[in-house]
Write a protein that holds these residues in place. Structure first.
Motif, short mmCIF file in Angstrom:
data_model
loop_
_atom_site.label_atom_id
_atom_site.label_comp_id
_atom_site.label_asym_id
_atom_site.label_seq_id
_atom_site.Cartn_x
_atom_site.Cartn_y
_atom_site.Cartn_z
N LEU A 1 -6.82 -5.70 17.91
CA LEU A 1 -5.87 -6.10 16.88
C LEU A 1 -5.47 -7.57 17.03
O LEU A 1 -5.02 -7.98 18.10
N HIS A 2 -5.63 -8.34 15.97
CA HIS A 2 -5.15 -9.73 15.95
C HIS A 2 -3.72 -9.75 15.43
O HIS A 2 -2.83 -10.30 16.05
N HIS A 3 -3.49 -9.15 14.27
CA HIS A 3 -2.14 -8.98 13.75
C HIS A 3 -2.14 -7.90 12.69
O HIS A 3 -3.18 -7.48 12.21
N LEU A 4 -0.95 -7.45 12.34
CA LEU A 4 -0.76 -6.40 11.36
C LEU A 4 0.11 -6.96 10.24
O LEU A 4 1.21 -7.45 10.50
N ALA A 5 -0.40 -6.93 9.01
CA ALA A 5 0.32 -7.49 7.87
C ALA A 5 0.70 -6.38 6.89
O ALA A 5 -0.09 -5.48 6.63
N PHE A 6 1.93 -6.49 6.37
CA PHE A 6 2.44 -5.54 5.39
C PHE A 6 2.66 -6.27 4.06
O PHE A 6 3.20 -7.38 4.04
N ASN A 7 2.26 -5.63 2.97
CA ASN A 7 2.52 -6.18 1.64
C ASN A 7 3.98 -6.04 1.27
O ASN A 7 4.63 -5.06 1.64
N VAL A 8 4.49 -7.01 0.55
CA VAL A 8 5.84 -6.99 -0.01
C VAL A 8 5.69 -7.37 -1.48
O VAL A 8 4.99 -8.33 -1.80
N GLU A 9 6.32 -6.60 -2.37
CA GLU A 9 6.13 -6.81 -3.81
C GLU A 9 6.68 -8.13 -4.32
O GLU A 9 6.08 -8.77 -5.17
N LYS A 10 7.86 -8.52 -3.84
CA LYS A 10 8.51 -9.72 -4.35
C LYS A 10 8.78 -10.71 -3.22
O LYS A 10 9.17 -10.32 -2.12
N LYS A 11 8.61 -11.96 -3.53
CA LYS A 11 8.85 -13.04 -2.56
C LYS A 11 10.26 -12.94 -1.97
O LYS A 11 10.46 -13.14 -0.77
#
Length: 142
Positions: free
Chosen positions: A71-81
């Protein structure tokens, strides 16, 4: 029935299981809207209603190195800035209130990262085991 090729779950080993549960519960439940669906001596799992799951389990005390294979990193989506800005404040407060959880660091404050795509807005931080995490708003991603 989940679609073929979608991610079922991501499982992370943590050096301090109690600290990991505290940290990931804050991130996943309080910030990202997951629900805890299982807790056992050997793993804890959180899930979204759409089925994606994150698990942690007790690991050894060897520090995580993102340059090593794995694992390098784990990214999560977020709908709005704006959600990233609000999450950033919650993460800062959690880190301030939990100074005993070593490793928790803000790597890069919320900003635009045009090198990753037009409108890409993200914050980067680490968990108690120094695993790099990211919250990202990526307009027109799909």
């Amino acid at each position: 029935m989940p679609k073929t090729g979608t991610i079922s779950h991501v499982s992370l080993s943590v050096s301090d299981y109690e600290a990991g549960k505290k940290y990931y519960s804050h991130l996943l439940v309080d910030i990202l809207g997951y629900k805890q669906v299982a807790e056992h001596p050997y793993y804890t799992m959180w899930a979204l209603s759409s089925g994606e799951c994150i698990c942690i389990s007790p690991g050894n005390k060897t520090p995580h190195q993102k340059q090593n294979p794995g694992l390098h990193h784990l990214a999560f989506n977020v709908e709005k800035k704006e959600e990233i800005d609000a999450a950033y404040q919650k993460i800062l407060k959690f880190h301030e209130d939990n100074k005993s959880l070593t490793g928790c660091t803000i790597l890069d404050a919320p900003a635009l990262y045009p090198q990753y795509g037009e409108g890409y807005y993200a914050v980067f931080f680490t968990d108690p085991d120094n695993i790099k995490l990211e919250l990202a708003h990526i307009p027109n991603y799909h």
